[in-house]
Scaffold this motif. Structure first.
Motif, PDB file in Angstrom:
ATOM      1  N   VAL A  22     -10.282  -0.743   4.935  1.00  0.00           N
ATOM      2  CA  VAL A  22      -8.915  -1.373   5.236  1.00  0.00           C
ATOM      3  C   VAL A  22      -8.921  -1.887   6.645  1.00  0.00           C
ATOM      4  N   GLN A  23      -8.305  -3.042   6.728  1.00  0.00           N
ATOM      5  CA  GLN A  23      -8.034  -3.682   7.989  1.00  0.00           C
ATOM      6  C   GLN A  23      -6.926  -4.257   7.942  1.00  0.00           C
ATOM      7  N   ARG A  60       3.757  -0.319  11.493  1.00  0.00           N
ATOM      8  CA  ARG A  60       4.348   0.975  11.304  1.00  0.00           C
ATOM      9  C   ARG A  60       3.905   1.276   9.681  1.00  0.00           C
ATOM     10  N   ASP A  61       4.076   0.424   8.614  1.00  0.00           N
ATOM     11  CA  ASP A  61       3.834   0.378   7.396  1.00  0.00           C
ATOM     12  C   ASP A  61       2.075   0.305   7.150  1.00  0.00           C
ATOM     13  N   ALA A  94      -2.603   3.773   6.082  1.00  0.00           N
ATOM     14  CA  ALA A  94      -3.697   2.835   5.396  1.00  0.00           C
ATOM     15  C   ALA A  94      -4.824   2.758   6.008  1.00  0.00           C
ATOM     16  N   ILE A  95      -4.769   2.780   7.371  1.00  0.00           N
ATOM     17  CA  ILE A  95      -6.061   2.172   8.181  1.00  0.00           C
ATOM     18  C   ILE A  95      -6.970   3.406   8.217  1.00  0.00           C
ATOM     19  N   PHE A  96      -6.652   4.400   7.563  1.00  0.00           N
ATOM     20  CA  PHE A  96      -7.799   5.658   7.323  1.00  0.00           C
ATOM     21  C   PHE A  96      -8.429   5.319   5.896  1.00  0.00           C
ATOM     22  N   LEU A 140     -14.682   0.776   7.959  1.00  0.00           N
ATOM     23  CA  LEU A 140     -14.908   2.169   7.648  1.00  0.00           C
ATOM     24  C   LEU A 140     -14.860   2.894   8.755  1.00  0.00           C
ATOM     25  N   GLY A 141     -14.850   2.350  10.152  1.00  0.00           N
ATOM     26  CA  GLY A 141     -14.837   3.447  11.119  1.00  0.00           C
ATOM     27  C   GLY A 141     -13.860   4.714  10.969  1.00  0.00           C
TER      28      GLY A 141
END
Ligand code: ADP
Length: 627
Positions: free
Chosen positions: A572-573, A561-562, A566-568, A587-588
């Motif tokens: 960030v992975q 959830r946290d 951030a994944i956008f 980057l996708g």
């Protein structure tokens, strides 16, 4: 009273005053003579005494020294041998004040003393008198002069009481001037009532019968007129009093308003001295009234030039309106005020200034604070803008770098791929199985590397805003239906089930066809990448009036959830180690969301770790024909 000027001139020739003859009868005689002038009294009393002496009656005179002398001289002038009369005790004289004092007790004539002293006098005179004794007394007049009216009336009663046992004729005299007030009317009447005969003052006593009747008529008229006048004046006085009370009441009200007004008010005279100050101003400055009254107004001002300017302008007849000033309080603190003032003049003369003082210290403070806040906000904004500018510059530099680097890397990579392919074709000689195996690995690595570099290049382009969109109405099903073919090899390789629920062929979205396809492919590729063998991937669309939602759902590893927002972000992975084994540089999603937003859409995600994720692409629905 004085003997000076006593004369005989006012006594008409041949006229005998009524009192002089009034004592002849057997009846008790107690006459009163009113008079204005001592000269008249001298004649009246003189005749009264002379008539008695002529009959060898004893006469008693109880008078002031001046009057005693005046009467004696009158008698002399009229042929009476006063010395012989005194010797023979026919004429006996006493001082009025002394005699009065002899029987007064506590400001009132004592009856028994009076009877004893005056009775003895009369009895003694009776011894030498042929017939009735005559007495002239001024003691009541003295009491009247002493403003002891009650004692005077009491003394008259005592004389009357004495007359019941002693035979004498008594003449009293009162100066009429003692009854000049309207309020004396009752006392005057009481005096008259104590006498058997009342003789008016000289102008009536001396006049002929006809003149006297005329005088009485005139007097009656004048009395009536005076009574009417008095009534009118009493009414006027009442009116005046009512008006005065009303004015006083209003004045009190005004004073109360001024004193308790919320605004500070003070008066200053022509010399700049404070003559009045209200409560609000005292409270404002922390003084008591007595500490400020009489002080110069400039002592209250923190800025000498300000008050000097105010006073000069007021002196020139100028009115001040909302003039800023600083006043110093008793505790030394400063209040910011607005002053309005003008001069009150009476008959052109400077009476005082009326100065209204409005405290604006809180406003001033608030405005200073606001200024301060605005200044810091401005500084913070400038700082933020500068930081943003620097960040954007850095970002642009980074993107430029990435774009250049990617581009530079792609050329040799493509060459490596090309040469490997040539070798594999055996153009430069036969290739062994071992070599073919290596060439195959080399080509796969080259493709993988090229894919990564392409993504970086893509991102750099999107990020620098170098992407052009061709927005048209794109039939959604046309894009979604064939897309599975592009990920089929990966789906098969991992044994994943793929479901596309289909979309109404009539539904179109506002999008750039290629970018839309790129986003969907990207989401599908991720779903495949993060779903373990045996899982399921679904592609669905959901319609509303304004938008179309494209859902890519998987049963994969999910996202904590946290980490969801951030994944956008670029690079960030969630688990770099984990994803390393699955390609990608993080980057996708950043590219996809930028592209979606570039088409006025967006991407969101819902996910539960170990259960799967659902990515939703939102796009504007193209307007339908006929709607
Ligand atoms: P990449 O896939 O190249 O790492 P992306 O931007 O596409 O980069 O994705 C960023 C990260 O978001 C991924 O590394 C992964 O941790 C997470 N992620 C994306 N899609 C999914 C998904 N369907 N299931 C689980 N995690 C995902």
């Amino acid at each position: 009273m004085t003997a000076v000027g006593l004369g005989h001139s006012q006594q008409p020739r041949g006229h005998v005053h009524p009192v002089a003859d009034a004592v002849g009868g057997a009846k008790h005689c107690h006459a009163v003579q009113f008079y204005h002038d001592d000269a008249f009294l001298r004649g009246v009393v003189g005749d009264f005494l002379r008539a008695g002496l002529a009959e060898e009656q004893a006469v008693i005179v109880i008078a002031t020294e001046a009057h005693r002398e005046a009467f004696a001289s009158y008698l002399e002038e009229h042929g009476v041998d006063v010395a012989a009369a005194r010797r023979s005790k026919l004429l006996v004289e006493f001082d009025a004040r002394e005699t009065l004092t002899s029987f007064m007790v506590d400001s009132s004539p004592d009856e028994s003393r009076f009877r004893r002293i005056i009775g003895t006098l009369i009895n003694r005179a009776r011894g030498t008198s042929r017939g009735r004794v005559r007495a002239y007394g001024e003691m009541v007049d003295l009491l009247w002069a002493d403003r002891n009216a009650a004692a005077a009336l009491r003394l008259e009663e005592l004389w009357n009481a004495l007359a019941t046992s002693h035979d004498f004729a008594l003449l009293c005299a009162y100066a009429l001037g003692r009854f000049s007030e309207a309020s004396h009317a009752d006392a005057f009447r009481a005096v008259c009532d104590q006498h058997t005969q009342v003789i008016p003052a000289e102008q009536y006593a001396l006049a002929s019968e006809e003149t006297r009747l005329l005088e009485i008529s005139l007097l009656q008229q004048r009395a009536l007129a005076l009574e009417t006048e008095i009534e009118r004046r009493v009414a006027l006085e009442a009116q005046l009093l009512a008006s005065v009370n009303e004015v006083r009441r209003r004045e009190e009200e005004l004073q109360d308003i001024l004193t308790n007004a919320a605004e500070g008010i003070h008066f200053v005279n022509a010399d700049g001295i404070i003559t009045w100050i209200n409560r609000a101003e005292l409270d404002l400055l922390g003084y008591r009234a007595e500490e400020l009254l009489g002080r110069h107004i400039s002592e209250l001002h923190a800025d000498r030039h300000t008050i000097d300017d105010f006073l000069a302008r007021l002196g020139r007849g100028e009115a001040l309106r909302d003039q800023p000033a600083r006043l110093r309080c008793k505790d030394g603190s400063i209040r910011h005020v607005l002053v309005s003032s003008s001069v009150h003049r009476r008959d052109g003369e400077f009476v005082h200034t009326r100065c209204f003082t409005r405290d604006i210290t809180p406003l001033q403070r608030a405005s200073a604070e606001r200024e301060h806040l605005l200044a810091s906000e401005r500084a913070a904004r400038e700082e933020a803008e500068e930081a943003k500018r620097i960040a954007e510059q850095a970002n642009r530099a980074k993107s430029d770098f990435l774009a250049v680097m990617s581009h530079e890397l792609r050329t040799p990579l493509n060459a490596i791929g090309g040469y490997a392919e040539l070798m594999e074709l055996g153009i430069h000689g036969a290739v062994t199985d071992g070599q073919r195996e290596l060439l195959d690995r080399m080509q796969r690595s080259q493709r993988h590397l090229l894919g990564l570099i392409n993504q970086v290049l893509n991102y750099a382009r999107v990020d620098t805003g170098n992407v052009r969109y061709e927005i048209t109405d794109v039939p959604l099903d046309e894009i979604l239906r064939p897309v599975d073919a592009l990920v089929l090899p990966q789906l098969r390789a991992k044994g994943l089930r793929y479901v596309y629920s289909g979309c109404d062929a009539a539904v179109s979205v506002r999008a750039d066809r290629d970018k839309l396809q790129q986003i969907v492919l990207n989401l599908l590729a991720n779903a495949v990448k993060f779903t373990d063998r045996g899982g399921e991937i679904r592609l669905e669309c959901e319609l509303s009036d304004e938008t179309v939602l494209v859902h890519v759902t998987d049963t994969g590893i999910g996202i904590p959830r946290d980490k969801l927002s951030a994944i956008f972000d670029p690079f960030v992975q969630v688990d770099p180690n984990y994803t390393r084994t699955r390609d990608g540089v993080g980057l996708g999603l950043a590219i996809s969301r930028d592209l979606a937003r570039g088409m006025d859409g967006d991407i969101s995600v819902e996910s539960n770790p170990c259960q799967g994720s659902k990515f939703t692409l939102t796009l504007a629905r193209a307007s339908r024909p006929g709607i």
